[in-house]
Design a protein around this motif. Structure first.
Motif, PDB file in Angstrom:
ATOM      1  N   LYS A 163      32.507  44.718  39.189  1.00 53.37           N
ATOM      2  CA  LYS A 163      32.257  46.160  39.087  1.00 53.37           C
ATOM      3  C   LYS A 163      32.632  46.897  40.369  1.00 53.37           C
ATOM      4  CE  LYS A 163      27.333  45.776  40.291  1.00 53.37           C
ATOM      5  NZ  LYS A 163      25.945  45.965  39.786  1.00 53.37           N
ATOM      6  N   SER A 164      32.841  46.146  41.463  1.00 50.45           N
ATOM      7  CA  SER A 164      33.246  46.769  42.723  1.00 50.45           C
ATOM      8  C   SER A 164      34.764  46.885  42.837  1.00 50.45           C
ATOM      9  CB  SER A 164      32.707  45.968  43.907  1.00 50.45           C
ATOM     10  OG  SER A 164      33.347  44.690  44.001  1.00 50.45           O
ATOM     11  N   TYR A 165      35.510  46.331  41.868  1.00 46.13           N
ATOM     12  CA  TYR A 165      36.967  46.338  41.917  1.00 46.13           C
ATOM     13  C   TYR A 165      37.512  47.704  41.500  1.00 46.13           C
ATOM     14  CZ  TYR A 165      36.901  41.183  41.990  1.00 46.13           C
ATOM     15  OH  TYR A 165      36.688  39.867  42.331  1.00 46.13           O
ATOM     16  N   SER A 166      38.656  48.050  42.057  1.00 46.18           N
ATOM     17  CA  SER A 166      39.400  49.199  41.550  1.00 46.18           C
ATOM     18  C   SER A 166      40.006  48.814  40.201  1.00 46.18           C
ATOM     19  CB  SER A 166      40.512  49.584  42.521  1.00 46.18           C
ATOM     20  OG  SER A 166      41.489  48.546  42.582  1.00 46.18           O
ATOM     21  N   SER A 167      40.505  49.803  39.466  1.00 40.76           N
ATOM     22  CA  SER A 167      41.118  49.511  38.168  1.00 40.76           C
ATOM     23  C   SER A 167      42.333  48.597  38.338  1.00 40.76           C
ATOM     24  CB  SER A 167      41.527  50.804  37.456  1.00 40.76           C
ATOM     25  OG  SER A 167      42.449  51.540  38.249  1.00 40.76           O
TER      26      SER A 167
END
Length: 298
Positions: A163-167
């Motif tokens: 959930k901390s990742y960019s798209s």
């Protein structure tokens, strides 16, 4: 989704055959309702709104036939609502056509393992989860884990919550997981547009490996640069209709001109480009059928 009868082909079967496929859906429509004023006033309007809508038939894909050989990388382009994702669902077996049939030499793998991934888990945990969802056992996952991380380019970020990742990071991880299974038929739907040049190079190299292993790749993308760099053939769809099926540079160039005219409001010029491309496709199909009949008569 059916399997190709290999005995019908002397030089080996193609990877995918789309045989006179059509796809339509029934969707609710509010056409004919009174939405403001009118008889019955406001309460009458609310009653009508709450009633079940009429069902109308929407054609997502008109009749389409394709044969995709081993080693081909096929790009699918077109405006939103043209049927690109519907085509991918039919080829992958996620949906059955209303008419016609799709045959494949093996089970296609759709780059869509995100459905099995959990944002609260770390990237490495999602690698395990995604690979398990695609049928791998733990020995296979351990064997391929390092290469998955390498293709994704996430490095130490693989241990952070997804959930901390960019798209872009999430897309890279999904691709790396999906491409780790060495599928004969791989379908990629809008997962490569990350803007990351290094990842684009890695993903292209990985798909070149897949194609070299006698498979085929389908790519849906709005990025014509992605299509040009990764595809040997391009299919242009518009409003569910096959407009063009040809060489990458020519097809993307015509589609670019078509889109450019539309963006400037030159609808007549855009329509001329599309109509001419469609006419050329029909002429080619007629010649191919005639050639086939001549060969059968010999």
């Amino acid at each position: 989704m059916g399997e190709i009868d290999q005995t019908l082909f002397v030089d080996g079967p193609p990877c995918v055959v789309v045989d006179k496929v059509r796809m339509s859906y029934k969707v609710p429509s509010s056409d004919g309702r009174t939405t403001t004023g009118g008889r019955g006033g406001f309460r009458g309007t609310i009653r009508k709104v709450l009633r079940q809508s009429n069902l109308v038939t929407v054609s997502a894909l008109k009749e389409i036939s394709l044969v995709v050989e081993r080693g081909e990388s096929v790009g699918i382009i077109g405006r939103n609502g043209s049927g690109k994702s519907t085509m991918m669902k039919l080829i992958s077996g996620q949906a059955a056509p209303t008419h016609g049939a799709v045959y494949a030499s093996s089970t296609p793998v759709l780059l869509g393992v995100h459905a099995a991934l959990v944002p609260d888990l770390s990237g490495d945990q999602n690698v395990v989860l995604g690979c398990l969802a695609m049928g791998m056992d733990m020995d296979q996952i351990n064997e391929r884990f390092d290469s998955i991380v390498e293709v994704s380019g996430l490095d130490s970020a693989i241990y952070l919550p997804m959930k901390s990742y960019s798209s872009g990071m999430a897309s890279r991880l999904r691709f790396a997981i999906a491409a780790s299974v060495n599928p004969e038929i791989l379908l990629v739907d809008e997962a490569l547009n990350t803007g990351d040049a290094q990842f684009n190079n890695r993903s292209k190299a990985r798909m070149d490996e897949l194609r070299a292993q006698a498979g085929c790749v389908f790519i849906v993308s709005h990025s014509l640069d992605t299509i040009r760099s990764m595809c040997s053939r391009v299919i242009w769809l518009d409003k569910g209709e096959l407009i063009m099926d040809g060489e990458t540079q020519e097809t993307t160039q015509l589609y670019h001109e078509f889109s450019s005219h539309l963006s400037k409001g030159n609808n007549i010029s855009a329509a001329k480009i599309k109509d001419q491309a469609r006419a050329n496709l029909i002429a080619t199909q007629v010649l191919e059928r005639a050639s086939g009949r001549r060969m059968e008569g010999r």
